[in-house]
Design a protein around this motif. Structure first.
Motif, PDB file in Angstrom:
ATOM      1  N   PRO A 120       0.812  -1.286  -0.025  1.00  0.00           N
ATOM      2  CA  PRO A 120       0.110   0.014  -0.007  1.00  0.00           C
ATOM      3  C   PRO A 120       0.719   1.497   0.060  1.00  0.00           C
ATOM      4  N   ASP A 121       2.067   1.160   0.562  1.00  0.00           N
ATOM      5  CA  ASP A 121       3.037   2.299   0.797  1.00  0.00           C
ATOM      6  C   ASP A 121       3.863   2.671  -0.724  1.00  0.00           C
ATOM      7  N   GLN A 122       3.472   3.675  -1.304  1.00  0.00           N
ATOM      8  CA  GLN A 122       4.245   4.093  -2.418  1.00  0.00           C
ATOM      9  C   GLN A 122       5.693   4.342  -2.341  1.00  0.00           C
ATOM     10  N   TRP A 123       6.085   5.001  -1.355  1.00  0.00           N
ATOM     11  CA  TRP A 123       7.687   5.193  -0.873  1.00  0.00           C
ATOM     12  C   TRP A 123       8.075   3.715  -0.693  1.00  0.00           C
ATOM     13  N   LYS A 124       7.624   2.953   0.012  1.00  0.00           N
ATOM     14  CA  LYS A 124       8.208   1.587   0.347  1.00  0.00           C
ATOM     15  C   LYS A 124       8.481   0.787  -0.764  1.00  0.00           C
ATOM     16  N   ARG A 125       7.477   0.905  -1.792  1.00  0.00           N
ATOM     17  CA  ARG A 125       7.556   0.098  -3.043  1.00  0.00           C
ATOM     18  C   ARG A 125       8.761   0.860  -3.871  1.00  0.00           C
ATOM     19  N   LEU A 126       9.065   2.228  -3.866  1.00  0.00           N
ATOM     20  CA  LEU A 126      10.158   2.828  -4.479  1.00  0.00           C
ATOM     21  C   LEU A 126      11.461   2.406  -3.927  1.00  0.00           C
ATOM     22  N   ILE A 127      11.600   2.305  -2.572  1.00  0.00           N
ATOM     23  CA  ILE A 127      12.734   1.834  -1.742  1.00  0.00           C
ATOM     24  C   ILE A 127      12.870   0.329  -2.216  1.00  0.00           C
ATOM     25  N   GLN A 128      11.930  -0.403  -2.074  1.00  0.00           N
ATOM     26  CA  GLN A 128      12.309  -1.909  -2.913  1.00  0.00           C
ATOM     27  C   GLN A 128      13.069  -1.957  -3.947  1.00  0.00           C
ATOM     28  N   LEU A 129      12.476  -1.040  -4.964  1.00  0.00           N
ATOM     29  CA  LEU A 129      13.117  -1.236  -6.453  1.00  0.00           C
ATOM     30  C   LEU A 129      14.348  -0.622  -6.514  1.00  0.00           C
ATOM     31  N   VAL A 130      14.689   0.354  -5.585  1.00  0.00           N
ATOM     32  CA  VAL A 130      16.138   0.813  -5.378  1.00  0.00           C
ATOM     33  C   VAL A 130      17.100  -0.183  -4.767  1.00  0.00           C
ATOM     34  N   GLU A 131      16.473  -0.811  -3.758  1.00  0.00           N
ATOM     35  CA  GLU A 131      17.415  -1.890  -2.982  1.00  0.00           C
ATOM     36  C   GLU A 131      17.704  -3.278  -3.837  1.00  0.00           C
ATOM     37  N   GLU A 132      16.834  -3.269  -4.795  1.00  0.00           N
ATOM     38  CA  GLU A 132      16.939  -4.586  -5.751  1.00  0.00           C
ATOM     39  C   GLU A 132      18.064  -4.422  -6.684  1.00  0.00           C
ATOM     40  N   ARG A 133      18.365  -3.138  -6.951  1.00  0.00           N
ATOM     41  CA  ARG A 133      19.128  -2.478  -8.028  1.00  0.00           C
ATOM     42  C   ARG A 133      20.608  -2.131  -7.347  1.00  0.00           C
ATOM     43  N   ASN A 134      20.553  -1.813  -6.206  1.00  0.00           N
ATOM     44  CA  ASN A 134      21.767  -1.157  -5.497  1.00  0.00           C
ATOM     45  C   ASN A 134      22.538  -0.283  -6.545  1.00  0.00           C
ATOM     46  N   PRO A 135      22.061   1.179  -6.864  1.00  0.00           N
ATOM     47  CA  PRO A 135      22.860   1.601  -7.752  1.00  0.00           C
ATOM     48  C   PRO A 135      24.011   2.237  -7.138  1.00  0.00           C
ATOM     49  N   ARG A 136      24.994   2.528  -8.108  1.00  0.00           N
ATOM     50  CA  ARG A 136      26.255   3.607  -7.574  1.00  0.00           C
ATOM     51  C   ARG A 136      25.895   4.969  -7.189  1.00  0.00           C
ATOM     52  N   TYR A 157      11.349  16.010  -1.846  1.00  0.00           N
ATOM     53  CA  TYR A 157      12.539  15.562  -1.649  1.00  0.00           C
ATOM     54  C   TYR A 157      12.725  14.989   0.150  1.00  0.00           C
ATOM     55  N   ASP A 158      11.927  15.713   0.968  1.00  0.00           N
ATOM     56  CA  ASP A 158      11.965  15.263   2.300  1.00  0.00           C
ATOM     57  C   ASP A 158      11.403  14.003   2.485  1.00  0.00           C
ATOM     58  N   GLU A 159      10.412  13.500   1.835  1.00  0.00           N
ATOM     59  CA  GLU A 159       9.723  12.284   2.051  1.00  0.00           C
ATOM     60  C   GLU A 159      10.743  11.291   1.518  1.00  0.00           C
ATOM     61  N   LEU A 160      11.316  11.563   0.170  1.00  0.00           N
ATOM     62  CA  LEU A 160      12.180  10.414  -0.104  1.00  0.00           C
ATOM     63  C   LEU A 160      13.486  10.190   0.633  1.00  0.00           C
ATOM     64  N   MET A 161      14.041  11.460   1.400  1.00  0.00           N
ATOM     65  CA  MET A 161      15.176  11.158   2.286  1.00  0.00           C
ATOM     66  C   MET A 161      14.734  10.624   3.672  1.00  0.00           C
ATOM     67  N   THR A 162      13.630  10.814   3.903  1.00  0.00           N
ATOM     68  CA  THR A 162      13.249   9.987   5.073  1.00  0.00           C
ATOM     69  C   THR A 162      12.879   8.723   5.028  1.00  0.00           C
ATOM     70  N   ASN A 163      12.381   8.058   3.785  1.00  0.00           N
ATOM     71  CA  ASN A 163      12.195   6.824   3.677  1.00  0.00           C
ATOM     72  C   ASN A 163      13.553   6.047   2.856  1.00  0.00           C
ATOM     73  N   LEU A 164      14.395   6.679   2.485  1.00  0.00           N
ATOM     74  CA  LEU A 164      15.542   6.096   1.892  1.00  0.00           C
ATOM     75  C   LEU A 164      16.634   5.404   3.125  1.00  0.00           C
ATOM     76  N   PRO A 165      16.648   4.308   3.030  1.00  0.00           N
ATOM     77  CA  PRO A 165      18.016   3.948   4.016  1.00  0.00           C
ATOM     78  C   PRO A 165      19.089   5.037   3.888  1.00  0.00           C
ATOM     79  N   LYS A 166      19.774   4.797   5.104  1.00  0.00           N
ATOM     80  CA  LYS A 166      20.923   6.055   5.307  1.00  0.00           C
ATOM     81  C   LYS A 166      22.173   5.400   4.263  1.00  0.00           C
ATOM     82  N   LYS A 167      22.043   4.283   4.205  1.00  0.00           N
ATOM     83  CA  LYS A 167      23.494   3.689   3.281  1.00  0.00           C
ATOM     84  C   LYS A 167      23.301   4.206   1.884  1.00  0.00           C
ATOM     85  N   TYR A 168      22.081   4.831   1.567  1.00  0.00           N
ATOM     86  CA  TYR A 168      21.996   5.336   0.113  1.00  0.00           C
ATOM     87  C   TYR A 168      22.224   6.852  -0.091  1.00  0.00           C
TER      88      TYR A 168
END
Length: 448
Positions: A120-136, A157-168
């Protein structure tokens, strides 16, 4: 009867141009085909060139990122709800993912990658796609130097950075170079279309600056401006700025450059002996034109413009040549400007150059070669370090000041034409003005 004749005239006038202009359904087909080609052939190369392997664009409806807006298919006039696009390029494998974290596919090229029933959470789905690809590198559209590349708003931007894991977080970079290259770069098919756009623009100006529209002693500059605007509308086209028409004549003093854009007297009656100048552009098939041309209003018994004006126009063309000769890959706009002004001044000319990128937007992104109020070069926050790249289009916009003893004054020869800079160098998209348009046109079959 009069109403019928008026409607017939309008229909006939439109038909003269409509042979070059597509109906809406065909426009949509062409727009989507061009967009698909850009996604499949251009975007992977640009991501490789700029070293960004993941590009994330985020917009909400009616507050679109200027870059994301250019990626929507013809039937999408706006983003829907919150639209998130994710492009991932694996150059080693030659793969390119084009995904939408949205409820729908976005045209043929961008597949929906979000099932709201599963996540249901759009941001969580985005993060899943990022983690699956592990970009440089993760490119986001924020930029100090390029306004078109600064479309990510603070909330997203704030929403993205709040949801994006720190390692990215350390992988986040500005996508300004990628965004500008996407906006400025033209494909071969787009250039075929561009020739048609500029041809239509030339046709409209040629009709506006003719006896069909201008009756000396009666017609005003304002009336010609509105005729152009109405003609564009009648042809089913759009414009990105209101047309302007101004006059230079022997009894008028030369005004400042701003006079051509603001402060001109309304309803100035056009008279024999006037030098007319217009600035007009159209929007069609998601491309824009920007054109300035000149006309001379013949006096009784004249069959051509006076030699002193013909020679002045030639000087304007000479400034164009100095500019386009100095357009070399890798040079910055400021470098091109400085060398072009130097060369023109050495030739005895009095130039001003204010050439801008042209394409998906009218004042588009890319190499800025001067501004009318910045003849020493544009400052850093205007992108002074951005180099000239091939496969790009520019409004070759400039003027030269010429003294006219016969009029006891200086005049400005103001010109603007679309030009393409490619691997083989510079060319005009659909020619340039080398002779004045004459009002009225000469009827060669009539004697003295």
């Amino acid at each position: 009867m009069k109403v019928f004749l008026f409607l017939f005239f309008i229909a006939f006038s439109i038909q003269l141009f409509s042979q070059q202009i597509l109906p809406e359904s065909e426009r949509a087909r062409v727009v989507d085909e061009v967009l698909e080609e850009r996604f499949n052939t251009l975007l992977p190369k640009l991501m490789d060139d700029t070293g960004i392997d993941m590009w994330i664009l985020i917009s909400r409806e009616y507050n679109e990122d200027p870059v994301l807006k250019t990626m929507l298919p013809a039937k999408w006039l706006n983003a829907r709800r919150r639209t998130i696009l994710l492009f991932y390029r694996d150059s080693a494998k030659g793969n390119m993912d084009k995904l939408a974290v949205a409820r729908y596919n976005i045209g043929k090229s961008i597949a929906s990658a979000w099932d709201k029933e599963k996540e249901p959470d759009q941001w969580k789905r985005l993060i899943q796609l990022v983690e699956e690809r592990n970009p440089r590198k993760i490119g986001l559209n924020f930029s100090k130097d390029h306004n078109i590349a600064d479309g990510l708003d603070k909330t997203d931007y704030d929403e993205l950075m709040t949801n994006l894991p720190k390692k990215y977080h350390s992988k986040i970079v500005s996508a300004e170079q990628l965004a500008v290259r996407w906006i400025e770069t033209r494909t071969e098919r787009e250039m075929v279309l561009y020739d048609q756009l500029v041809d239509i623009t030339h046709d409209i100006i040629a009709e506006a600056f003719s006896e069909k529209v201008v009756t000396p002693g009666v017609t005003t500059t304002t009336e010609v401006e509105w005729w152009m605007r109405q003609k564009i509308t009648d042809l089913g086209l759009d414009t990105w700025f209101h047309p302007t028409v101004d006059v230079q004549r022997t009894s008028e003093k030369r005004e400042g450059h701003l006079y051509s854009f603001s402060g001109r007297p309304d309803d100035m009656v056009i008279l024999p002996g006037d030098l007319l100048h217009c600035d007009m552009g159209i929007t069609y098939l998601r491309l824009n034109t920007d054109c300035q041309e000149l006309a001379y209003v013949l006096k009784p018994n004249e069959k051509k413009a006076p030699d002193f004006l013909v020679n002045a126009l030639k000087k304007g063309d000479d400034v164009q040549d100095f500019l386009t000769d100095n357009m070399i890959t890798g040079r910055t706009g400021n470098e091109i400007l400085a060398k072009s002004l130097e060369d023109a001044r050495k030739a005895g000319l009095r130039p001003a150059i204010y050439t801008h990128p042209l394409g998906i937007y009218g004042h588009s992104a890319g190499t800025t070669i001067g501004m009318w109020d910045a003849q020493d070069g544009v400052m850093k926050d205007d992108g002074e370090k951005y180099p000239l790249n091939p496969n790009t289009v520019y409004a070759i916009e400039l003027n030269t000041t010429v003294n006219i003893p016969e009029w006891k004054r200086d005049i400005r020869i103001m010109l603007e034409e679309a030009g393409f800079y490619g691997e083989a160098g510079f060319r005009y998209v659909n020619g340039r003005q080398t002779e004045f348009l004459l009002i009225p046109r000469i009827k060669e079959h009539l004697g003295n």
